[in-house]
Design a protein around this motif. Structure first.
Motif, mmCIF file in Angstrom:
data_model
loop_
_atom_site.group_PDB
_atom_site.id
_atom_site.type_symbol
_atom_site.label_atom_id
_atom_site.label_comp_id
_atom_site.label_asym_id
_atom_site.label_seq_id
_atom_site.Cartn_x
_atom_site.Cartn_y
_atom_site.Cartn_z
ATOM 1 N N GLU A 32 -40.953 3.931 -56.179
ATOM 2 C CA GLU A 32 -41.895 5.047 -56.270
ATOM 3 C C GLU A 32 -41.327 6.156 -57.145
ATOM 4 O O GLU A 32 -42.035 6.727 -57.991
ATOM 5 N N GLN A 33 -40.026 6.462 -56.964
ATOM 6 C CA GLN A 33 -39.377 7.471 -57.822
ATOM 7 C C GLN A 33 -39.363 7.022 -59.273
ATOM 8 O O GLN A 33 -39.585 7.824 -60.185
ATOM 9 N N GLU A 35 -41.551 5.036 -60.745
ATOM 10 C CA GLU A 35 -42.911 5.177 -61.261
ATOM 11 C C GLU A 35 -43.220 6.632 -61.590
ATOM 12 O O GLU A 35 -43.824 6.928 -62.624
ATOM 13 N N LYS A 36 -42.792 7.553 -60.720
ATOM 14 C CA LYS A 36 -42.999 8.982 -60.992
ATOM 15 C C LYS A 36 -42.253 9.398 -62.260
ATOM 16 O O LYS A 36 -42.783 10.143 -63.090
ATOM 17 N N THR A 38 -41.414 7.459 -64.787
ATOM 18 C CA THR A 38 -42.103 6.862 -65.926
ATOM 19 C C THR A 38 -43.351 7.675 -66.285
ATOM 20 O O THR A 38 -43.609 7.956 -67.459
ATOM 21 N N THR A 39 -44.104 8.075 -65.273
ATOM 22 C CA THR A 39 -45.292 8.893 -65.502
ATOM 23 C C THR A 39 -44.910 10.229 -66.137
ATOM 24 O O THR A 39 -45.562 10.692 -67.079
ATOM 25 N N ASN A 40 -43.837 10.840 -65.635
ATOM 26 C CA ASN A 40 -43.374 12.111 -66.199
ATOM 27 C C ASN A 40 -42.923 11.954 -67.641
ATOM 28 O O ASN A 40 -43.190 12.821 -68.489
ATOM 29 N N GLU A 42 -43.987 9.639 -69.788
ATOM 30 C CA GLU A 42 -45.192 9.431 -70.603
ATOM 31 C C GLU A 42 -45.922 10.754 -70.833
ATOM 32 O O GLU A 42 -46.366 11.050 -71.943
ATOM 33 N N PHE A 43 -46.035 11.567 -69.792
ATOM 34 C CA PHE A 43 -46.696 12.860 -69.922
ATOM 35 C C PHE A 43 -45.910 13.773 -70.856
ATOM 36 O O PHE A 43 -46.494 14.488 -71.669
#
Length: 162
Positions: A32-33, A35-36, A38-40, A42-43
């Motif tokens: 979960e960390q 994925e967060k 990776t999302t950060n 990408e953003f």
């Protein structure tokens, strides 16, 4: 194991199960960390592209403003435009609306006088022109005459308005 009567092994199996469940929970939390993160990332890349686009747009605007000459040049140009418009309005007012009938009559009288003066000062075209010859002229080829004729024709074109 309990059915066999081996309590120690049953306890060990339960401990192992509990350990693996906690290991799975830790792994899920780490995923979960991840994925967060990776999302950060990408953003952050999208934000970087937006900032780059804003920077490029700002650079283009600054270049356009430099080409336009800055605010002082624009203000000067706007002032000159306003002056030209005011001058044109003044000329239009003088020519169009403010002439009285008496002024218009005077202008027409002056035009008539000028036309009469021109008719008097110009002799009649019949008196100036010679008769047309009945025979063909002799053709001679003289470069000096041709050059002088071209010069005279050029001078005539410059003196006579089109």
């Amino acid at each position: 194991m309990l059915a066999r009567g081996d309590k120690k092994r049953a306890l060990l199996a339960l401990r192992r199960k509990k350990y693996q469940e906690s290991l799975l929970a830790k792994t899920d939390a780490q995923l979960e960390q991840l994925e967060k993160l990776t999302t950060n990332v990408e953003f952050a890349l999208i934000q970087k592209d937006v900032v780059f686009g804003l920077q490029q747009g700002t650079n283009v605007l600054q270049e356009i403003h430099r080409e336009m000459g800055g605010l002082a040049h624009i203000e000067k140009l706007m002032g000159e435009t306003a002056e030209a418009i005011a001058y044109q309005n003044e000329v239009s007012e003088m020519l169009g609306g403010s002439m009285s009938n008496a002024d218009e009559d005077e202008v027409e009288d002056e035009l008539s006088a000028l036309e009469a003066e021109m008719a008097i000062s110009l002799p009649s075209a019949q008196a100036i022109l010679p008769n047309v010859p009945d025979t063909q002229p002799l053709v001679t080829h003289d470069p000096m005459i041709e050059t002088r004729t071209e010069e005279l024709e050029t001078e005539r074109r410059q003196l006579v308005p089109a």
